[in-house]
Design an enzyme around this catalytic site. Structure first.
Site, PDB file in Angstrom:
ATOM      1  N   PHE A 116       0.845  -1.186   0.000  1.00 57.47           N
ATOM      2  CA  PHE A 116       0.000   0.000   0.000  1.00 57.47           C
ATOM      3  C   PHE A 116       0.879   1.233   0.000  1.00 57.47           C
ATOM      4  CE2 PHE A 116      -4.362   1.369   0.603  1.00 57.47           C
ATOM      5  CZ  PHE A 116      -5.046   0.223   0.209  1.00 57.47           C
ATOM      6  N   GLN A 240      -7.382  14.968   2.996  1.00 55.38           N
ATOM      7  CA  GLN A 240      -6.719  14.118   2.006  1.00 55.38           C
ATOM      8  C   GLN A 240      -7.541  13.969   0.728  1.00 55.38           C
ATOM      9  OE1 GLN A 240      -6.078   9.594   2.552  1.00 55.38           O
ATOM     10  NE2 GLN A 240      -4.070  10.538   2.654  1.00 55.38           N
ATOM     11  N   HIS A 242      -7.756  11.647  -2.349  1.00 57.28           N
ATOM     12  CA  HIS A 242      -7.282  10.333  -2.795  1.00 57.28           C
ATOM     13  C   HIS A 242      -7.105  10.373  -4.297  1.00 57.28           C
ATOM     14  CE1 HIS A 242      -7.178   6.059  -3.582  1.00 57.28           C
ATOM     15  NE2 HIS A 242      -7.171   5.788  -2.304  1.00 57.28           N
ATOM     16  N   LEU A 252     -14.623   5.745  -4.772  1.00 54.94           N
ATOM     17  CA  LEU A 252     -13.219   5.383  -4.616  1.00 54.94           C
ATOM     18  C   LEU A 252     -12.857   4.093  -5.326  1.00 54.94           C
ATOM     19  CD1 LEU A 252     -10.860   6.597  -2.888  1.00 54.94           C
ATOM     20  CD2 LEU A 252     -11.080   4.480  -1.598  1.00 54.94           C
ATOM     21  N   GLU A 255      -6.436   2.195  -3.418  1.00 54.65           N
ATOM     22  CA  GLU A 255      -5.007   2.183  -3.686  1.00 54.65           C
ATOM     23  C   GLU A 255      -4.492   0.752  -3.807  1.00 54.65           C
ATOM     24  OE1 GLU A 255      -2.890   5.348  -1.532  1.00 54.65           O
ATOM     25  OE2 GLU A 255      -1.962   3.650  -0.525  1.00 54.65           O
ATOM     26  N   ARG A 286      -0.332   9.655  -0.909  1.00 48.03           N
ATOM     27  CA  ARG A 286      -1.483  10.115  -1.678  1.00 48.03           C
ATOM     28  C   ARG A 286      -1.393  11.571  -2.105  1.00 48.03           C
ATOM     29  NH1 ARG A 286      -6.126   6.838   1.719  1.00 48.03           N
ATOM     30  NH2 ARG A 286      -5.535   4.839   0.812  1.00 48.03           N
ATOM     31  N   HIS A 353     -11.376  12.801   0.399  1.00 45.54           N
ATOM     32  CA  HIS A 353     -11.442  11.465   0.979  1.00 45.54           C
ATOM     33  C   HIS A 353     -11.441  11.422   2.494  1.00 45.54           C
ATOM     34  CE1 HIS A 353     -10.979   7.187   0.947  1.00 45.54           C
ATOM     35  NE2 HIS A 353      -9.805   7.210   1.528  1.00 45.54           N
ATOM     36  N   ARG A 394      -2.570  11.263   5.765  1.00 40.75           N
ATOM     37  CA  ARG A 394      -2.706   9.906   6.298  1.00 40.75           C
ATOM     38  C   ARG A 394      -2.220   8.879   5.282  1.00 40.75           C
ATOM     39  NH1 ARG A 394      -6.474   5.841   5.598  1.00 40.75           N
ATOM     40  NH2 ARG A 394      -8.012   7.139   4.543  1.00 40.75           N
TER      41      ARG A 394
HETATM   42  C1  FAD Z   1     -14.376   4.741   0.106  1.00 39.18           C
HETATM   43  C2  FAD Z   1     -13.418   4.716   1.255  1.00 39.18           C
HETATM   44  C3  FAD Z   1     -12.426   3.749   1.328  1.00 39.18           C
HETATM   45  C4  FAD Z   1     -11.562   3.706   2.402  1.00 39.18           C
HETATM   46  N1  FAD Z   1     -10.593   2.725   2.439  1.00 39.18           N
HETATM   47  C5  FAD Z   1      -9.780   2.663   3.512  1.00 39.18           C
HETATM   48  C6  FAD Z   1      -8.827   1.601   3.624  1.00 39.18           C
HETATM   49  O1  FAD Z   1      -8.726   0.727   2.773  1.00 39.18           O
HETATM   50  N2  FAD Z   1      -8.030   1.577   4.709  1.00 39.18           N
HETATM   51  C7  FAD Z   1      -8.121   2.511   5.696  1.00 39.18           C
HETATM   52  O2  FAD Z   1      -7.390   2.411   6.661  1.00 39.18           O
HETATM   53  N3  FAD Z   1      -9.022   3.512   5.621  1.00 39.18           N
HETATM   54  C8  FAD Z   1      -9.859   3.599   4.562  1.00 39.18           C
HETATM   55  N4  FAD Z   1     -10.778   4.615   4.491  1.00 39.18           N
HETATM   56  C9  FAD Z   1     -10.938   5.517   5.639  1.00 39.18           C
HETATM   57  C10 FAD Z   1     -11.732   4.840   6.736  1.00 39.18           C
HETATM   58  O3  FAD Z   1     -12.617   3.910   6.178  1.00 39.18           O
HETATM   59  C11 FAD Z   1     -12.546   5.811   7.566  1.00 39.18           C
HETATM   60  O4  FAD Z   1     -11.749   6.872   7.933  1.00 39.18           O
HETATM   61  C12 FAD Z   1     -13.052   5.132   8.820  1.00 39.18           C
HETATM   62  O5  FAD Z   1     -13.762   3.976   8.478  1.00 39.18           O
HETATM   63  C13 FAD Z   1     -13.898   6.044   9.651  1.00 39.18           C
HETATM   64  O6  FAD Z   1     -14.500   5.308  10.689  1.00 39.18           O
HETATM   65  P1  FAD Z   1     -15.302   6.005  11.848  1.00 39.18           P
HETATM   66  O7  FAD Z   1     -15.764   4.927  12.750  1.00 39.18           O
HETATM   67  O8  FAD Z   1     -14.503   7.109  12.410  1.00 39.18           O
HETATM   68  O9  FAD Z   1     -16.543   6.688  11.107  1.00 39.18           O
HETATM   69  P2  FAD Z   1     -17.753   6.082  10.224  1.00 39.18           P
HETATM   70  O10 FAD Z   1     -17.566   4.668   9.873  1.00 39.18           O
HETATM   71  O11 FAD Z   1     -17.986   7.055   9.145  1.00 39.18           O
HETATM   72  O12 FAD Z   1     -18.957   6.101  11.222  1.00 39.18           O
HETATM   73  C14 FAD Z   1     -19.562   7.275  11.662  1.00 39.18           C
HETATM   74  C15 FAD Z   1     -20.703   6.903  12.561  1.00 39.18           C
HETATM   75  O13 FAD Z   1     -21.179   8.060  13.214  1.00 39.18           O
HETATM   76  C16 FAD Z   1     -22.564   8.130  13.140  1.00 39.18           C
HETATM   77  N5  FAD Z   1     -22.934   9.533  13.196  1.00 39.18           N
HETATM   78  C17 FAD Z   1     -22.531  10.548  12.419  1.00 39.18           C
HETATM   79  N6  FAD Z   1     -23.105  11.702  12.807  1.00 39.18           N
HETATM   80  C18 FAD Z   1     -23.896  11.400  13.865  1.00 39.18           C
HETATM   81  C19 FAD Z   1     -24.754  12.141  14.696  1.00 39.18           C
HETATM   82  N7  FAD Z   1     -24.950  13.450  14.525  1.00 39.18           N
HETATM   83  N8  FAD Z   1     -25.410  11.497  15.670  1.00 39.18           N
HETATM   84  C20 FAD Z   1     -25.273  10.166  15.853  1.00 39.18           C
HETATM   85  N9  FAD Z   1     -24.457   9.413  15.092  1.00 39.18           N
HETATM   86  C21 FAD Z   1     -23.791  10.030  14.121  1.00 39.18           C
HETATM   87  C22 FAD Z   1     -22.948   7.410  11.878  1.00 39.18           C
HETATM   88  O14 FAD Z   1     -24.231   6.882  11.992  1.00 39.18           O
HETATM   89  C23 FAD Z   1     -21.893   6.300  11.840  1.00 39.18           C
HETATM   90  O15 FAD Z   1     -22.355   5.201  12.574  1.00 39.18           O
HETATM   91  C24 FAD Z   1     -11.660   4.668   3.420  1.00 39.18           C
HETATM   92  C25 FAD Z   1     -12.647   5.639   3.352  1.00 39.18           C
HETATM   93  C26 FAD Z   1     -13.508   5.687   2.282  1.00 39.18           C
HETATM   94  C27 FAD Z   1     -14.527   6.776   2.217  1.00 39.18           C
END
Ligand code: FAD
Ligand code: FES
Lengths: 584, 253
Positions: A116, A240, A242, A252, A255, A286, A353, A394
């Site tokens: 990666f 970031q 991507h 997306l 990568e 990136r 991203h 990142r």
């Molecule tokens: C398409 C894509 C591919 C990716 N691929 C990778 C990868 O291969 N490897 C890697 O390391 N990272 C990757 N990332 C980054 C990574 O996936 C995310 O940064 C990470 O999953 C974020 O997780 P999180 O739990 O912080 O937030 P999220 O999974 O976004 O969860 C947010 C949560 O908060 C809740 N929420 C939001 N606002 C409120 C509110 N006001 N009240 C109550 N609940 C709320 C939502 O319901 C949800 O449950 C990728 C990101 C994307 C977009």
């Protein structure tokens, strides 16, 4: 209005929220409030993998991983936090495997690993296989596995509850968290959750850009709730882009596609990354790849009639490899572009991203009220937070890692705090801000439309504060955002009902995006240097003398009720790595 | 200079506009307004390469803000927006206008068999309850190894198909048995049981099979293949159900 009492309240049920919930439910009475059903969270969209120096397929160790993370973040990373991230990565992956995560396997039956961007052997010698993965569905598997384990542990969820305000009470001159206020989508009812500790795990804020890999629901609600209550936001100028989003749509393409051997090409078919990053080539970090793509486009070597994109070429890879390792992204190309990746290159462009910045925390996940004072009872983890392990940029696969390592840490720390702390008294009339906000929107007869303002915001962000920035473009964005914030006061909605009023919530979310966009632009304007994801054409070099420090943005309100942003700075934690020039 | 954006494309596109007018015929229901559901037509200018979800957004954002549906990721990953589109269960974000004959009105209704709460939003609780009832988590006995459990690539492959489920309910709500009897576990729950029954690391297959041996369990399936057709992830749902039935007979899995 209903009042609930829990030891621990978690805001969000993505990877970070559910990883925290698994720990805190075992230790304290926990409620998880989430605006989406847990399995709808955007963690499920992550594709490529999760980094950990397991060394299953070749020599690797966590110290190399630490170094890559710090270098990848252009030395704005807090080095103590990066070390924890890389060290605890190994157990974080093994824990997920034990919870049932179906990783791809090596011929020996161990967890398979792939290359990666930015992850290297021995401090940059050559790419290393560090990403643990499940085809190109690693995030999906993480989200499902964590939800499955939440079901197993009996975690209590409040689904489709939108947290809209953070309650803070001052006790003996110390700001303490008292709970949160939430809006229930199904009924329109407002709920106050009094809690000894609160963990924000509400994800990113990518929806202020137009071309983005982020879900419609990633509107920075958690960051905005804390910011409006006077808590700082750290490093918000670092976002970031991507390199490989589907042209014009932003969906997306991982990568991991380049990790499997995919190549970026310009209109002449040239593998242009060889020019910009002779060693890591297509797998440079990136920010470097995204800038290279736009340089090609600007210099007239972009593809298509408008010359506005480049190609991701997978045609030289065997179809079996694409089917086995990249089934989802090849299907995206077929579904959304009508392109067959076996035989045709895929048009791509950089896509907004990931938010490197967010709510500042220490390594236990405790939220900071300033450079060193914690807010007792308040925690954050995942994309909403800034620890800071990602610094100015990142590395791929480090976020799925971040949500697991710091989600777990925050879950344990919050629950342990709740075990010994007392409830903090709720402020008087705790729901007033939310009630007022909701009533104002419901009753407004203004002429502005949410969709129009959001579109104008996204367009100005894409045009002015994306991959390349200058003082002039950022100022344009700042002025435009100020105008939009003014017009937002005159916004009205059509749905006046209580039941599933998503019209109302889109208006609330837009308010959050506008506040955060302003913080991002103002922070970017003040950072007169280029570092990681923040690239200033008028200041193309990194300036460690003046800017080796984190931005801390505070909302201030004057006597007349007008708000403004005050910027302050926080030192970067350095342990053993001296800043060097970044080359790939 | 700012980051190049795609504004220019629009001016070029004006010459040969890709836009066509499409009528969306949507099943509306809001008990705050009326106890009756009605059909409502909306005409939308749209590029046929866009998604049905884009069409719904155009209606909500430009014409009628009260139109209500769930969505998040917009690319077929989160499972929020299963709905009946021209009579078939699909994800709105994974269905392109051009693929569903836009010359006729496109009908959009909520998925069947779950209580409609407003417009295209249904009550998902019974669906998730059935999922939770099959014990959808890895169960192992004995001491945990210090490193990962080993699993051969073949053993991993054995249950790969059913790991793809995004719990969108397209399959379950396309099943005639489920429409007639909401007690039936439904295809999605069985798919998620399959995911663990055939995972070489799991040790509770027998227990899960007993749950599915129930009168509302796997034997209710009449192999109509609606579920397989409906699955937006391409899971061979009927095959998975058949494999669970066979495992119940042979007690081998
Ligand atoms: C398409 C894509 C591919 C990716 N691929 C990778 C990868 O291969 N490897 C890697 O390391 N990272 C990757 N990332 C980054 C990574 O996936 C995310 O940064 C990470 O999953 C974020 O997780 P999180 O739990 O912080 O937030 P999220 O999974 O976004 O969860 C947010 C949560 O908060 C809740 N929420 C939001 N606002 C409120 C509110 N006001 N009240 C109550 N609940 C709320 C939502 O319901 C949800 O449950 C990728 C990101 C994307 C977009
Ligand atoms: S919006 Fe996520 S699956 Fe359609």
């Amino acid at each position: 209005m209903k009042i609930h009492k829990y030891d621990t309240v978690i805001v969000g049920a993505g990877g970070a929220g559910m990883r925290a919930a698994i720990e805190s439910t075992k230790r304290s009475r926990t409620a998880v409030l989430t605006k989406l059903y847990p399995t709808r969270s955007h963690t499920g969209a992550a594709q490529g993998g999760m980094a950990a120096a397991l060394a299953n397929v070749e020599e690797d160790n966590w110290e190399w991983h630490t170094f890559d993370t710090i270098k990848g973040g252009d030395y704005l990373v807090d080095q103590d936090a990066a070390e924890i991230l890389a060290k605890e990565a190994i157990d974080a992956v093994l824990d997920l495997e034990k919870m049932g995560l179906p990783f791809n396997r090596t011929p020996d039956g161990t967890i398979d690993q792939r290359r990666f961007g930015g992850h290297s052997r021995n401090h940059g010698e050559a790419p290393v296989r560090r990403s643990c993965y499940a085809a190109d569905r690693t995030g999906h598997m993480i989200l499902q596995t964590l939800y499955q384990n939440c079901v197993k542990e009996g975690v209590e969820f409040f689904n489709e509850f939108y947290v809209l305000d953070q309650l803070i009470t001052e006790v003996d001159g110390i700001k303490k968290s008292a709970g949160v206020v939430a809006y229930e989508l199904a009924t329109g009812e407002i709920h106050v959750f009094q809690a000894k500790s609160v963990i924000y795990a509400s994800g990113g804020t990518g929806k202020f850009f137009k071309v983005t890999s982020n879900a419609h629901t990633l509107t920075g609600d958690g960051q905005a709730a804390c910011y409006r209550r006077g808590l700082p936001l750290e490093d918000m100028e670092f976002f970031q882009f991507h390199p490989t989003g589907i042209w014009r749509m932003g969906i997306l393409l991982t990568e991991g596609a380049r990790g499997e051997g995919g190549i970026l090409r310009n209109k002449d078919g040239e593998r242009f990354m060889e020019k910009y990053a002779p060693v890591m080539k297509d797998l440079a970090s990136r920010d470097v790849v995204s800038r290279s793509i736009y340089t090609e486009i600007r210099e007239g070597r972009g593809c298509g009639p408008e010359g506005d994109h480049v190609y991701l070429d997978l045609t030289h890879l065997p179809p079996e490899q694409l089917d086995a390792k990249l089934p989802d992204i090849t299907e995206f190309a077929r579904t959304y572009l009508g392109i067959e990746p076996y035989t045709d290159p895929i048009p791509i462009q950089p896509t907004a991203h990931y938010a490197m910045g967010g709510i500042p925390t220490n390594v236990e996940g405790e939220v900071l009220a300033d450079n060193d004072t914690v807010v007792p009872g308040l925690y954050a983890a995942g994309e909403v937070a800034c620890v800071s392990v990602h610094g100015a940029n990142r590395l791929g696969t480090n976020s799925l890692l971040d949500i697991n390592v710091f989600g777990r840490r925050a879950g344990i720390a919050a629950a342990e705090y709740a075990q010994k702390a007392d409830f903090v008294e709720l402020p008087e009339d705790p729901a007033s801000l939310v009630v007022e906000q909701v009533e104002r929107l419901r009753n407004s007869t203004g002429t502005e439309r949410v969709a129009e303002l959001r579109k104008e915001l996204q367009e100005t962000m894409d045009a002015n504060v994306m991959v390349f920035r200058t003082e002039q473009t950022i100022k344009t964005a700042v002025e435009k955002i100020a105008e939009l914030r003014e017009r937002y006061k005159n916004v009205s909605i059509q749905d006046k009902g209580k039941r599933f009023n998503t019209d109302l919530l889109e208006a609330v979310e837009l308010g959050n995006l506008l506040d955060l966009a302003e913080v991002m632009a103002v922070s970017a304007l003040a950072r007169k240097e280029s570092r990681g994801g923040h690239y200033r054409e008028d200041f193309p070099n990194r300036d460690d003398v003046n800017f080796m420090r984190h931005t801390m943005a505070y909302r201030e309100v004057d006597a007349a009720g007008n708000d403004s942003i005050r910027l302050d700075y926080k030192p970067v934690v350095q342990t053993r790595y001296q800043p060097m020039e970044r080359k790939y | 200079m700012a980051t190049p954006t795609l504004e220019k494309v629009d001016s070029a596109a004006q010459e040969a506009s890709p836009y066509i007018t499409v009528v969306f015929r949507i099943r509306r229901f809001n008990p705050e307004v009326s106890a009756e559901a009605t059909w409502q037509d909306f005409a939308v200018e749209i590029d046929p390469k866009e998604r049905v979800l884009d069409g719904l957004h155009k209606i909500k954002w430009d014409q009628d803000g009260s139109l209500t549906f769930r969505r998040s990721c917009a690319h077929g990953i989160c499972g929020s927006d299963a709905m009946r589109i021209n009579g078939k269960n699909r994800l709105a974000c994974k269905t392109l206008i051009k693929d569903i004959n836009p010359s006729k009105p496109i009908t959009v209704e909520p998925i069947k068999g779950l209580t409609v709460l407003k417009d295209l939003v249904v009550d998902m609780e019974p669906f998730f309850q059935a999922y939770r009832d099959v014990m959808p988590f890895l169960i192992t006995k004995g001491n945990e190894p210090t490193r990962e459990r080993l699993q051969s690539a073949e053993d991993r492959e054995r249950f790969d198909d059913t790991t793809k489920c995004i719990l969108c309910a397209a399959c379950t709500s396309s099943c005639p048995v489920f429409w007639n009897d909401g007690q039936y576990f439904g295809p999605a729950a069985i798919v998620n049981a399959h995911r663990f029954i055939f995972d070489s690391r799991d040790e509770a297959g027998e227990q899960r099979l007993e749950i599915l041996n129930d009168k509302d369990g796997v034997w209710r399936c009449r192999t109509t293949f609606n579920c397989t057709d409906a699955c937006p992830r391409g899971i061979e749902v009927t095959k998975a159900i058949q494999e669970v039935k066979r495992a119940l007979i042979t007690r081998r899995f």
